[in-house]
Write a protein that holds these residues in place. Structure first.
Motif, PDB file in Angstrom:
ATOM      1  N   UNK A   1       0.825  -1.213   0.000  1.00 17.43           N
ATOM      2  CA  UNK A   1       0.000   0.000   0.000  1.00 17.43           C
ATOM      3  C   UNK A   1       0.860   1.264   0.000  1.00 17.43           C
ATOM      4  N   UNK A   2       2.081   1.164   0.509  1.00 21.54           N
ATOM      5  CA  UNK A   2       2.966   2.341   0.518  1.00 21.54           C
ATOM      6  C   UNK A   2       3.348   2.736  -0.910  1.00 21.54           C
ATOM      7  N   UNK A   3       3.317   1.778  -1.834  1.00 21.70           N
ATOM      8  CA  UNK A   3       3.667   2.066  -3.229  1.00 21.70           C
ATOM      9  C   UNK A   3       2.552   2.828  -3.945  1.00 21.70           C
ATOM     10  N   UNK A   4       1.359   2.879  -3.339  1.00 22.93           N
ATOM     11  CA  UNK A   4       0.224   3.575  -3.938  1.00 22.93           C
ATOM     12  C   UNK A   4       0.118   4.956  -3.309  1.00 22.93           C
ATOM     13  N   UNK A   5      -0.212   5.960  -4.108  1.00 24.39           N
ATOM     14  CA  UNK A   5      -0.315   7.333  -3.640  1.00 24.39           C
ATOM     15  C   UNK A   5       0.842   8.191  -4.135  1.00 24.39           C
ATOM     16  N   UNK A   6       0.739   9.508  -3.906  1.00 23.62           N
ATOM     17  CA  UNK A   6       1.772  10.437  -4.375  1.00 23.62           C
ATOM     18  C   UNK A   6       3.057  10.237  -3.585  1.00 23.62           C
TER      19      UNK A   6
END
Length: 769
Positions: A557-562
């Motif tokens: 999930x850390x790879x998703x987002x700005x």
């Protein structure tokens, strides 16, 4: 000649200009004959009718200067004679561009503009209307050849081209063969503008082809055609002519009406001139009564009586120079009489200084002076020849060019005053070899064609042309991209794998789902922790592995987002540490299986290694080594957010740069090392008689894990932008799910669906086997 006589009489009656001197004059008609020109020049210098060179008989006053109205070539020839005696020569007709050279023609002055300015005016006209594709017709001769060369260089400097240059002989009638050649060239030409450069005596040579529709003619002289024309001539409103300014001198009308014509030379030309005043075309104020009905072509068709304005300026310039000379300190002791030899010797030498510095306002309030080359401050008028439906011609002044006035006012053109023929589809007409390239395109020169013949090709992605007819497209800055029309740079769209993106949503749901499944299995193992299947292979390792797998699913999930500075660091560090814990746990489980089998043999020394201390040590040591690598990575060159402008066209991909590539590959290499050891040990122990096939499950999970990451490498390298991140997340989820499924799903199946196999007796039976 009337203007000359009028102005001399006016000056002699003036109390301010030359008050104590009387000007006289002799008028000679050259009849356009070089022999007569040479003869009259010697007569003027010697004061005698007989040709005696180097002899001077002053019978009618001292000669001050020569005012002449000869053509360019004749004016140059007479200068060769006059320069010997240093007499000033003031021309009111010759525009010879070669004579704009004070070194070669030091005693030459003129009250008409030089053809150098004529060429400059034509170039300004072409530039104003953006006519870059022209043809040139010129009379033969050195002056025309030099003018054509100047025009050619100027047109090319303004990014224009000349389609053709054709010359014709300086004769009254052009040969038929030459006429046909020129006519064919004109009809086959694609240029809409043709320049005719010649003296007005020869411009009639082009009259037969002036009725071609769709062509603008730029002439260097006003046509001497009658004010009426025949219906069959078919003349078009397509001509712009550069003419010397013809302005009305107020006193000339009264002088012509009152003067006695017998005061002027008696020859056929003078007689014809005076008869012309009988013509009904002349104004009533100067029309004279004649005893004969025989009329010549009237000079009254010219609005301002031909060269009278230029003659006026010439006479007054000479008078002002003489006045300055007489009033100078060096001339105070000279006796100004016609018998004075001192005056004859002194006058020609000193008069030049005063002519060069003469500066006065004429009767019209205009500043008159000579520049360093002896050229006057007079400019050109631009006229439009308009042919009316009643078969009459009207010349309208539509502009002017005078290089001696202030910049910005030197060239004036009134487009609204120009009357264009109906054949022009666009007003003002256009003349280009190629159509203009609009913004978003650039010019590509055609092979073996002039530079102004080109094709328009669109700018490539990331480049723009904001103006028409640009030679090259301009590359946008790195954070900008070309818009759809490629005529402006716009900010690139910034992209990353966000939680709002459908792909990001899907990966988030998958990651959450597997994390939940891991937590569920962990709960099952805790609930059934006292059962043999859970206790058989070190349940603490199972807990550690399940928790690490949960963290692996969550770290995706850390790879998703700005991306920002913190998330970029957490991405790689969390991924590296959690996977090292998972692989260390699998390695410890595999080693525990091997030791457990070997410890069942009699007198086995491996019984001492049984227990949780060994497995925990393996997990702890292997994980701490990865933590140490990550700390070195963070201290040397940690990951950071990076705006990638190259990977995707027209967008900026916000991604994480690994920082130190060496540290990044060391961390990945260490994970690969743990994977290799775990796979090797599990493969070698796959046939051990384990009750629940633990070694086989670990071997199969390692095969899945290795397959995922081996296929990940080429896929990752072949994708760009946010899809690279998606591939990495997919590899994390797929490999983690492979470990979870291959190792724990069979156990959950037995615990939940086949509890009869989850017994100590079943475990003992397999070990004895």
């Amino acid at each position: 000649m009337a203007s000359l006589a009028d102005k001399v009489e006016e000056i002699n009656n003036s109390s301010e200009l030359l008050p104590n001197l009387t000007l006289g004059y002799h008028i000679y008609d050259s009849l356009n004959n070089p022999i007569f020109i040479f003869q009259h020049a010697l007569n003027i210098i010697s004061g005698m009718k007989t040709l005696i060179p180097n002899y001077r008989c002053e019978t009618s006053g001292t000669l001050a200067a020569i005012i002449e109205g000869l053509h360019a070539e004749e004016s140059s020839h007479i200068f060769d004679i006059l320069r010997i005696y240093h007499y000033p020569q003031i021309s009111f007709k010759s525009q010879n561009l070669f004579m704009s050279d004070a070194l070669k023609f030091p005693y030459f002055y003129r009250t008409v503009p030089s053809e150098l300015h004529l060429c400059a005016g034509i170039l300004r006209l072409l530039k104003h209307f953006d006519w870059t594709w022209v043809g040139i017709l010129a009379s033969e001769g050195d002056g025309s050849a030099r003018a054509v060369q100047i025009l050619k260089e100027g047109i090319e400097q303004n990014d224009g081209c000349i389609e053709f240059i054709e010359t014709f002989p300086q004769t009254v009638l052009i040969p038929t063969e030459k006429k046909d050649i020129i006519s064919d060239i004109i009809h086959s030409s694609s240029a809409s503008v043709i320049i005719i450069y010649c003296n007005r005596e020869y411009i009639g040579n082009m009259y037969w082809d002036m009725d071609i529709p769709g062509i603008v003619w730029i002439t260097t002289a006003e046509w001497d055609f009658p004010s009426t024309y025949s219906q069959v001539s078919g003349m078009k409103n397509n001509t712009l002519a550069f003419t010397i300014a013809k302005k009305n001198i107020p006193t000339i009308l009264k002088f012509i009406q009152e003067v006695n014509s017998t005061l002027f030379p008696r020859n056929v030309f003078t007689k014809s001139w005076w008869k012309g005043l009988c013509n009904s075309q002349c104004p009533q104020s100067i029309r004279r009564s004649c005893s004969t009905d025989e009329l010549s072509n009237s000079h009254c068709i010219f609005k301002y009586f031909g060269s009278s304005y230029s003659i006026y300026n010439a006479v007054y310039a000479l008078a002002h120079a003489l006045h300055g000379l007489v009033m100078s300190d060096s001339a105070q002791n000279i006796t100004w009489s016609k018998e004075s030899q001192e005056v004859s010797d002194y006058l020609p030498w000193k008069l030049h200084h005063h002519l060069k510095s003469v500066h006065f306002k004429n009767i019209l309030g205009e500043e008159i002076f000579f520049d360093e080359n002896g050229d006057s401050s007079i400019g050109y008028e631009i006229i439009n020849m308009v042919y009316l439906p009643n078969y009459t011609q009207r010349n309208e002044i539509v502009g002017s060019y005078n290089p001696y006035v202030l910049s910005g006012q030197d060239f004036i053109i009134n487009e609204k005053a120009i009357v264009w023929e109906s054949a022009f589809t666009q007003v003002p007409p256009r003349s280009k070899c190629s159509q203009s390239c609009p913004p978003g395109f650039m010019k590509l020169a055609r092979k073996d064609m002039p530079v102004c013949c080109y094709d328009c090709i669109p700018c490539t992605d990331g480049e723009i042309s904001s103006q028409s007819d640009m030679d090259n497209c301009i590359k946008c800055p790195e954070d900008n991209w070309s818009n759809q029309n490629r005529d402006a740079c716009i900010l690139k769209a910034k992209t990353f794998l966000s939680y709002e993106d459908p792909l990001g949503i899907s990966l988030t749901l998958i990651s959450t789902f597997f994390c939940f499944i891991s937590a569920l299995i962990l709960g099952i193992f805790i609930k059934y922790r006292h059962t043999p299947i859970v206790k058989a292979n070190n349940r603490s390792l199972s807990y550690i592995l399940l928790i690490s797998l949960m963290l692996c699913f969550l770290c995706s999930l850390i790879f998703i987002g700005r991306p920002d500075k913190l998330t970029c660091i957490l991405r790689q560090i969390a991924f590296g540490i959690t996977f090292s814990i998972s692989l260390s746990s699998i390695l410890a489980k595999t080693i525990t299986v091997v030791i457990a089998f070997q410890a069942t043999k009699p007198k086995s020394k491996l019984r001492n290694w049984m227990g949780s201390s060994l497995s925990n040590s393996i997990v702890l040591c292997c994980s701490l080594l990865q933590v140490l690598l990550c700390l070195v990575w963070l201290c040397t060159s940690p990951p950071f957010p990076y705006h990638n402008t190259e990977s995707e066209i027209g967008t900026i991909v916000i991604e994480c740069s690994e920082g130190s590539i060496i540290a990044f590959y060391c961390a990945l290499g260490y994970l690969g090392f743990l994977t290799g050891i775990s796979f090797t040990v599990a493969f070698l122990s796959r046939n051990l008689p384990d009750s629940f096939n633990e070694a086989k499950y670990i071997t199969f999970s390692m095969v899945v894990f290795c397959s995922v990451w081996i296929s990940f490498i080429p896929t990752y390298l072949s994708t760009k932008g946010k899809y690279m991140v998606a591939v990495e997340i997919f590899a994390i989820l797929a490999s983690s799910a492979g470990l979870l499924g291959c190792i724990f799903i069979p156990k959950c199946y037995i615990i939940l669906l086949r509890p009869e196999k989850n017994s100590k007796r079943n475990l003992t039976r397999h070990l004895k086997t």
